[in-house]
Design an enzyme around this catalytic site. Structure first.
Site, PDB file in Angstrom:
ATOM      1  N   GLN A 173       0.853  -1.181   0.000  1.00 47.07           N
ATOM      2  CA  GLN A 173       0.000   0.000   0.000  1.00 47.07           C
ATOM      3  C   GLN A 173       0.893   1.237   0.000  1.00 47.07           C
ATOM      4  O   GLN A 173       1.573   1.520   0.985  1.00 47.07           O
ATOM      5  CB  GLN A 173      -0.930  -0.044   1.207  1.00 47.07           C
ATOM      6  CG  GLN A 173      -1.757  -1.340   1.269  1.00 47.07           C
ATOM      7  CD  GLN A 173      -2.835  -1.419   0.197  1.00 47.07           C
ATOM      8  OE1 GLN A 173      -3.682  -0.545   0.099  1.00 47.07           O
ATOM      9  NE2 GLN A 173      -2.785  -2.463  -0.634  1.00 47.07           N
ATOM     10  N   ARG A 193      -4.580   3.435   4.835  1.00 50.67           N
ATOM     11  CA  ARG A 193      -4.052   4.386   3.857  1.00 50.67           C
ATOM     12  C   ARG A 193      -4.346   3.888   2.439  1.00 50.67           C
ATOM     13  O   ARG A 193      -4.727   2.720   2.241  1.00 50.67           O
ATOM     14  CB  ARG A 193      -2.550   4.581   4.064  1.00 50.67           C
ATOM     15  CG  ARG A 193      -1.687   3.403   3.685  1.00 50.67           C
ATOM     16  CD  ARG A 193      -0.218   3.748   3.929  1.00 50.67           C
ATOM     17  NE  ARG A 193       0.674   2.680   3.575  1.00 50.67           N
ATOM     18  CZ  ARG A 193       0.963   1.640   4.359  1.00 50.67           C
ATOM     19  NH1 ARG A 193       0.396   1.537   5.544  1.00 50.67           N
ATOM     20  NH2 ARG A 193       1.800   0.706   3.959  1.00 50.67           N
ATOM     21  N   ALA A 214     -11.791   1.755   4.696  1.00 53.04           N
ATOM     22  CA  ALA A 214     -10.814   1.024   3.893  1.00 53.04           C
ATOM     23  C   ALA A 214      -9.983   1.975   3.024  1.00 53.04           C
ATOM     24  O   ALA A 214     -10.213   3.186   2.997  1.00 53.04           O
ATOM     25  CB  ALA A 214     -11.527  -0.006   3.031  1.00 53.04           C
ATOM     26  N   HIS A 215      -9.052   1.411   2.288  1.00 51.47           N
ATOM     27  CA  HIS A 215      -8.138   2.235   1.480  1.00 51.47           C
ATOM     28  C   HIS A 215      -8.879   2.991   0.374  1.00 51.47           C
ATOM     29  O   HIS A 215      -9.816   2.498  -0.210  1.00 51.47           O
ATOM     30  CB  HIS A 215      -6.989   1.419   0.895  1.00 51.47           C
ATOM     31  CG  HIS A 215      -7.338   0.136   0.239  1.00 51.47           C
ATOM     32  ND1 HIS A 215      -6.389  -0.736  -0.234  1.00 51.47           N
ATOM     33  CD2 HIS A 215      -8.539  -0.456  -0.019  1.00 51.47           C
ATOM     34  CE1 HIS A 215      -6.978  -1.781  -0.764  1.00 51.47           C
ATOM     35  NE2 HIS A 215      -8.274  -1.641  -0.641  1.00 51.47           N
ATOM     36  N   ASN A 216      -8.393   4.211   0.150  1.00 56.79           N
ATOM     37  CA  ASN A 216      -8.882   5.062  -0.939  1.00 56.79           C
ATOM     38  C   ASN A 216     -10.318   5.553  -0.767  1.00 56.79           C
ATOM     39  O   ASN A 216     -10.919   6.069  -1.717  1.00 56.79           O
ATOM     40  CB  ASN A 216      -8.729   4.356  -2.301  1.00 56.79           C
ATOM     41  CG  ASN A 216      -7.269   4.066  -2.600  1.00 56.79           C
ATOM     42  OD1 ASN A 216      -6.770   2.986  -2.273  1.00 56.79           O
ATOM     43  ND2 ASN A 216      -6.570   5.040  -3.154  1.00 56.79           N
TER      44      ASN A 216
END
Lengths: 298, 298, 298
Positions: A173, A193, A214-216
């Site tokens: 990530q 991240r 969660a990511h994004n």
């Protein structure tokens, strides 16, 4: 700063280079944002039209390679797996960069056992309670409060299956977490991240306890979310939304401004109209539930 | 101990005083418990009948002011916002009080990286595992065990919207958390302290992991709750209840003694009969679910 | 190593010995795995056929005692309560054993405020992020990564009701947690150790954030689980399963290899066919939900 060449990348992901094998690459990037010193990947047909004209190079399959005009390509059997492998290469590259001490603004109140990774930037009037973990490269604005046990910037959940090895290959990530001003985050939350881009909480976002972002994910201004709600990857939530507790939002959808979602809802599609949404059967005596289920299954 | 006058409070919440502007106030209190040296607020019509006869003063709107006999009033456009602003004033007042070291009983087993805030009182034979965070003013009885990563006494989730500023204004959480004897709390739970009154876990309560208990929740004797269940604010749960995992309980309801609630139930109303309750459709093959949903939507 | 006799055990659980009162016992064991120097318990009729022929002794009720041929028995009114009381005795016995410093392999990356209990064994190339708590006796393989705030080896949730005292009696958790190679565990997860046997995550298991794995769960190779899913006690999950977020799995069931479970499903029975499973009504506008619920309740 160290860089990679297309040769380095192709060799580490078992790919074949078309174009300039000595091209210098600095960053692994998203398909629509890729610049001339960056490389991206095309997972499937739907990504082709999103490919940035400025992209330095692209990782793709032999079939898709035929349809893409970009000069510099790395061709692999499975581009998603190729991306996973490349992510490790770039993770190690970035790890070799100089690491800066966290920059922290005035009036900082730091609890006990708080960890703050390298390259973090924290604004003024920030209060971080005990046992909070902040991963490297996180940016936090002014007047932010984070309650105990929360984790900011942990790895998003991403793996590609290597079918030959019958093994999950980690997608490192590479993005960051950005938390703007006047945000409050409850206890034992987790904010991952970004995978390539960033996870982003805008001004005035308020999170209750045990929320998973969660990511994004992008959360708009003044949106408030209650306890134990989970927002899956790449969801975009508008401004001034109110999301109750134990809600699940699936990945890659968009929720417009001003949406209200009642507790325990399961949001499976984009919501483009500001309204009140709900989703589950309400509690009742178990005997009634059993009868209802029997009826439904007839 | 420092105090405030009605003048101080009115000035900080943009209100107009009726009555004795020099009245001394020591505490921001709940409407039904308000004493002569305390102030409370009336959110809407439904609060009027609850107003304690002994209340020193009350924050209310011009419309409701006409219906309330109490001599000392602070009149504001939005009493809930007025309460939020007053909560900050009182939070700062209380912060200025003397802070005592935690009082801890005999046979205390303290894990690594455990934080214990000022004014906490902890009984005898208590075991607190690693990385637990205990906020100030928490009271814990005898024979209590708290597992790793849990957070006791974090801020309840409360904000009032300031429509002029288009901003959430934090409601400072002024209450405490009281945990009686023989309570066990699993790993990574969060127990928020009360907004004005307290959050209260009675003797023999047993909590599994990752449970969220919101502010002002009261849980009766010997009630047991399984993992990842969330109890929203001001819920009152009776004695000897058993609540399974992933249950959501909405705020401000009452669950009587001896209730059993099966996993993943969504409890949306008070339960006044001891019985077994459930709520969701059971798992089945997805194709069946799709057919069922299609049928239901016809 | 210290041991107990049947006399010791019977005296501490208010039981009556049949057979050799001086028999030496080293371990409290599961009914089907019990060896000659171990004792187990029979909770109800369904356990009788599982009783190991090699068992040293067994705790059971007077009714069941008549049906069991094993020579050495401790007879109690409530064998589950007897087990709970015996678990405390054995917990104290095991506590008296020598405690070893953790054994840690090469290339270990240890975050800040990480606690690691005695007798833990950790393989090579392991990365444990900040504020992770690892209870005693945990075994972790090679190439494992554990994100911040997770808790490994916490007590499983087990209590027996003592009806005379009207009190929950803790079942001390005597098993361990075993995490094989190439496992990744997200932030703020909780993995409880086994009650008698172990909790076991096989090679290549991948867990997202805020997942709860109860005691004695077994998860097969390469199975991946998304955020905020809870797996109740003694569940056995096969290899190569994919379980989405906010799924609840009830205890004591078995899920075969290759199962896919969609988000928010409630799994209430064993799944013996590899397929895609789902379970809840999808989100829709609240007015539609209200109409649907009205229709369903007619």
């Amino acid at each position: 700063m160290p860089t990679l060449t297309l040769r380095d990348i192709a060799s580490s992901i078992d790919g074949e280079v078309k174009g300039n094998i000595d091209l210098t690459i600095r960053l692994l990037s998203e398909v629509h944002k890729c610049n001339s010193d960056q490389i991206c990947f095309i997972k499937d047909e739907s990504f082709i039209s999103k490919l940035s004209e400025d992209a330095g190079a692209v990782i793709l399959s032999p079939e898709i390679a035929k349809k893409v005009k970009l000069e510099n390509q790395i061709i692999v059997d499975d581009p998603y797996l190729g991306y996973a492998r490349a992510s490790k290469l770039f993770f190690n590259l970035y790890q070799s960069y100089e690491k800066a001490e966290p920059e922290i603004g005035e009036n900082f109140i730091r609890g006990e056992n708080v960890s703050i990774g390298h390259n973090c930037k924290i604004g003024k009037n920030v209060k971080i309670h005990d046992n909070v973990s902040i991963y490297p490269n996180t940016r936090i604005g002014d007047n932010v409060e984070i309650h105990s046990g929360s984790v900011i910037g942990s790895d998003g959940f991403g793996f590609a299956k290597d079918k030959n090895l019958d093994k999950w290959i980690k997608i490192y990530q590479l993005g960051s977490t950005i938390i703007e001003n006047d945000v409050e985050i409850g206890a034992n939350c987790t904010i991952d991240r970004g995978a390539l881009g960033n996870t982003h909480l805008a001004n005035g976002v308020k999170l209750d306890n045990q929320i998973h972002i969660a990511h994004n994910v992008i959360i708009g201004k003044n949106t408030a979310i209650a306890a134990q709600t989970a927002i899956a990857g790449s969801v975009k939530i508008g401004n001034n939304c109110q999301i109750a507790g134990h809600v699940s939002v699936v990945g890659h959808i968009e929720i417009c401004d001003g949406v209200v979602i009642l507790a325990k809802s399961f949001v499976t599609k984009s919501l483009s109209k500001p309204a009140v949404y709900s989703g589950v059967l309400k509690v009742q005596e178990h005997t009634k539930t059993l009868k209802l289920i029997a009826k439904l299954n007839r």
